[in-house]
Design a protein around this motif. Structure first.
Motif, PDB file in Angstrom:
ATOM      1  N   HIS A   1      -5.329   2.239  -5.134  1.00 40.44           N
ATOM      2  CA  HIS A   1      -6.753   2.311  -4.905  1.00 40.44           C
ATOM      3  C   HIS A   1      -7.207   4.310  -5.120  1.00 40.44           C
ATOM      4  O   HIS A   1      -8.329   4.390  -4.912  1.00 40.44           O
ATOM      5  CB  HIS A   1      -7.266   1.934  -3.470  1.00 40.44           C
ATOM      6  N   LYS A   2      -6.117   4.853  -5.417  1.00 42.26           N
ATOM      7  CA  LYS A   2      -6.299   6.116  -5.589  1.00 42.26           C
ATOM      8  C   LYS A   2      -6.504   6.645  -7.040  1.00 42.26           C
ATOM      9  O   LYS A   2      -6.735   7.779  -7.282  1.00 42.26           O
ATOM     10  CB  LYS A   2      -5.304   6.874  -4.899  1.00 42.26           C
TER      11      LYS A   2
ATOM     12  N   ASP B   1       5.609  11.583  -2.157  1.00 48.02           N
ATOM     13  CA  ASP B   1       4.611  10.692  -1.807  1.00 48.02           C
ATOM     14  C   ASP B   1       3.674  11.147  -2.880  1.00 48.02           C
ATOM     15  O   ASP B   1       2.875  12.448  -2.805  1.00 48.02           O
ATOM     16  CB  ASP B   1       3.848  10.870  -0.555  1.00 48.02           C
TER      17      ASP B   1
ATOM     18  N   CYS C   1       0.781  -1.102  -0.062  1.00 46.52           N
ATOM     19  CA  CYS C   1       0.080  -0.096   0.043  1.00 46.52           C
ATOM     20  C   CYS C   1       0.770   1.246  -0.055  1.00 46.52           C
ATOM     21  O   CYS C   1       2.077   1.178   0.068  1.00 46.52           O
ATOM     22  CB  CYS C   1      -0.869  -0.063   1.004  1.00 46.52           C
TER      23      CYS C   1
ATOM     24  N   SER D   1      -0.259   4.498  -4.742  1.00 47.27           N
ATOM     25  CA  SER D   1      -1.178   3.585  -4.123  1.00 47.27           C
ATOM     26  C   SER D   1      -2.282   3.422  -5.253  1.00 47.27           C
ATOM     27  O   SER D   1      -3.023   4.203  -5.629  1.00 47.27           O
ATOM     28  CB  SER D   1      -1.775   4.115  -2.819  1.00 47.27           C
TER      29      SER D   1
ATOM     30  N   VAL E   1       0.923   9.726  -4.190  1.00 47.98           N
ATOM     31  CA  VAL E   1      -0.252   8.913  -3.825  1.00 47.98           C
ATOM     32  C   VAL E   1      -1.459   9.528  -4.325  1.00 47.98           C
ATOM     33  O   VAL E   1      -2.179   9.222  -5.199  1.00 47.98           O
ATOM     34  CB  VAL E   1      -0.496   8.491  -2.653  1.00 47.98           C
ATOM     35  N   GLN E   2      -1.561  10.888  -4.081  1.00 49.70           N
ATOM     36  CA  GLN E   2      -2.714  11.681  -4.661  1.00 49.70           C
ATOM     37  C   GLN E   2      -2.295  12.597  -6.016  1.00 49.70           C
ATOM     38  O   GLN E   2      -3.245  13.111  -6.620  1.00 49.70           O
ATOM     39  CB  GLN E   2      -3.018  12.758  -3.590  1.00 49.70           C
TER      40      GLN E   2
ATOM     41  N   ASP F   1       5.711   4.583   1.885  1.00 50.31           N
ATOM     42  CA  ASP F   1       6.317   5.705   2.670  1.00 50.31           C
ATOM     43  C   ASP F   1       7.151   5.282   3.637  1.00 50.31           C
ATOM     44  O   ASP F   1       8.049   5.823   3.946  1.00 50.31           O
ATOM     45  CB  ASP F   1       5.034   6.723   3.461  1.00 50.31           C
TER      46      ASP F   1
ATOM     47  N   MET G   1       5.387  15.634  -0.406  1.00 48.62           N
ATOM     48  CA  MET G   1       4.574  15.163  -1.352  1.00 48.62           C
ATOM     49  C   MET G   1       4.146  16.030  -2.497  1.00 48.62           C
ATOM     50  O   MET G   1       4.466  16.961  -2.344  1.00 48.62           O
ATOM     51  CB  MET G   1       3.316  14.967  -0.235  1.00 48.62           C
TER      52      MET G   1
HETATM   53  N1  PLP Z   1      -0.025   9.306   0.988  1.00 43.66           N
HETATM   54  C1  PLP Z   1      -1.079   9.920   0.854  1.00 43.66           C
HETATM   55  C2  PLP Z   1      -0.865  11.493   0.332  1.00 43.66           C
HETATM   56  C3  PLP Z   1      -2.467   9.592   1.086  1.00 43.66           C
HETATM   57  O1  PLP Z   1      -3.530  10.326   0.462  1.00 43.66           O
HETATM   58  C4  PLP Z   1      -2.665   8.341   1.272  1.00 43.66           C
HETATM   59  C5  PLP Z   1      -4.179   7.524   1.678  1.00 43.66           C
HETATM   60  O2  PLP Z   1      -5.093   8.355   2.179  1.00 43.66           O
HETATM   61  C6  PLP Z   1      -1.629   7.389   1.715  1.00 43.66           C
HETATM   62  C7  PLP Z   1      -0.308   8.021   1.530  1.00 43.66           C
HETATM   63  C8  PLP Z   1      -1.656   5.958   2.118  1.00 43.66           C
HETATM   64  O3  PLP Z   1      -2.153   5.050   1.065  1.00 43.66           O
HETATM   65  P1  PLP Z   1      -2.715   3.648   1.425  1.00 43.66           P
HETATM   66  O4  PLP Z   1      -4.199   3.877   1.630  1.00 43.66           O
HETATM   67  O5  PLP Z   1      -2.567   2.871   0.214  1.00 43.66           O
HETATM   68  O6  PLP Z   1      -1.846   3.092   2.678  1.00 43.66           O
END
Ligand code: PLP
Length: 372
Positions: A190-191, A165, A69, A188, A167-168, A74, A134
């Protein structure tokens, strides 16, 4: 009718991703680490996914590490280096908590949530081995100028690694344009329309982290644990579709986001847009309503089947004061009325128009209660 405006929390899975993963739950179930034909078939699927993700993320296949995940990616970075670590105060807790746990340096941000480059420069002492910034903030949607951060880090701390990061970011920004400036990048699935429980860490060639998990030595000793084959294959399919549709989808969603925010600004008094639109991603609409509590507003939205959030969703479901708004200098009285609505690839104009009505009604109702 469900109105889903919580795409930063998670996205609905893309049908191509669901379809891609299904065979790996049935006829292609093998463990890719085995030595028989079935295992080779699963391994081939992972190799293909790795090639595809590498191309889409702007790195080499050998620089892709599949993880469990975004949080794992991170944590693997922050806990995988020795020496001091630095991050801005608005990071997701998946970075912020391990940085704080290690006694790292947390630097401030401006009113829009951008890392303060002067403070960052001062924090870049010779003992610093990792800076994590991020790419896009999960709460308010602010986009980091990662090229500027990279330039600063390379000139002031050439010994250190730069992690982002992202992820978003994946739904909105070309990852190739981000990856070229950093040594490490977290994603990640699921985003961006993939399944929950699978992520990526890109690790530039020559960079070595102490692995979080030891065991079977998968992912070239960088991440032990039997591969989540279905998840990895679906992650690649989701990222490919996200990348192919990104430009068109972002333009459409930015127009819907503008309609939502402008609609609420027209319908409701005493509300601010937390971050200017030109500083953030297309899907982000974060607003602070004076004189109400987010928790009560979210209750009313929930009753009307409108899904949104206040501070970032957390496992306990409890409303914590937002560390992001606090770092940006938003007064507590204003932060208490924060609402995060995040749009995504499935959002329609009907969703937005319904949300305007429900949110405006909810705010009016709560303010009347409070005054009355
Ligand atoms: N980093 C950011 C900026 C996120 O928005 C999220 C999830 O909300 C994560 C990390 C964590 O990702 P995961 O839900 O895959 O653990």
């Amino acid at each position: 009718m469900l109105t889903y405006l919580d795409h930063a929390a998670t996205t609905p899975m893309r049908p191509v991703a669901v379809e891609a993963m299904l065979p790996f739950f049935s006829e292609r179930f093998a463990n890719p680490s085995g030595s028989h034909r079935f295992a080779r078939d699963a391994r081939k699927a992972i190799d293909e996914a790795r090639d595809q993700v590498a191309e889409l993320a702007g790195v080499r296949p050998g620089e892709i590490v599949f993880t469990g995940c975004g949080t794992e990616s991170d944590n693997a970075v922050v806990n995988g280096v020795s020496g001091n670590v630095v991050c801005p105060a608005v990071e997701h807790h998946a970075v912020l908590q391990p940085v704080e746990h290690r006694g790292g340096v947390v630097v401030g941000v401006d009113a829009a949530g951008h890392v303060d480059l002067d403070q960052l420069a001062r924090a870049l002492t010779p003992d610093v081995m990792l800076i994590s910034v991020m790419a896009v903030n999960n709460e308010v949607g602010t986009v980091t100028d990662i090229a500027a951060v990279s330039k600063l880090v390379r000139s002031h701390a050439p010994q250190a690694l730069l992690h982002t990061d992202a992820v978003q970011a994946a739904s909105w920004l070309d990852l190739r344009g981000i990856a070229q400036h950093v040594d490490l990048m977290s994603l990640s699935a699921h985003k961006f329309g993939g399944p929950k429980g699978v992520g990526v860490l890109t690790v530039r060639d020559g960079v070595s982290l102490t692995p979080l998990m030891l065991g079977g030595g998968q992912e070239r000793e960088r991440r032990s644990g039997t591969h989540n084959v279905a998840g990895i294959v679906a992650l690649a399919a989701a990222l490919a579709e996200t990348d192919a549709q990104r430009e068109e989808s972002s333009a459409r969603i930015a127009a819907l986001r503008d309609r939502l925010v402008d609609g609420l600004l027209a319908e409701v008094n005493d509300v601010i847009e937390t971050v200017p639109r030109d500083r953030k991603v297309a899907g982000s609409a974060h607003m602070c309503f004076d004189g109400i509590e987010s928790e009560s507003l979210l209750f009313l939205l929930d009753e009307a089947d409108v899904c949104a959030s206040a501070a970032s969703a957390c496992a306990s479901g409890a409303m914590e004061p937002s560390h992001v708004l606090d770092a940006m200098g938003v007064p507590r009285s204003r932060a208490d009325g924060a609402l995060r609505m995040t749009l995504g690839y499935t959002t329609t104009q009907a969703d937005v128009d319904r949300a305007i009505d429900v949110v405006a009604d909810g705010v009016t109702q709560l303010r009347r209660l409070f005054v009355g």
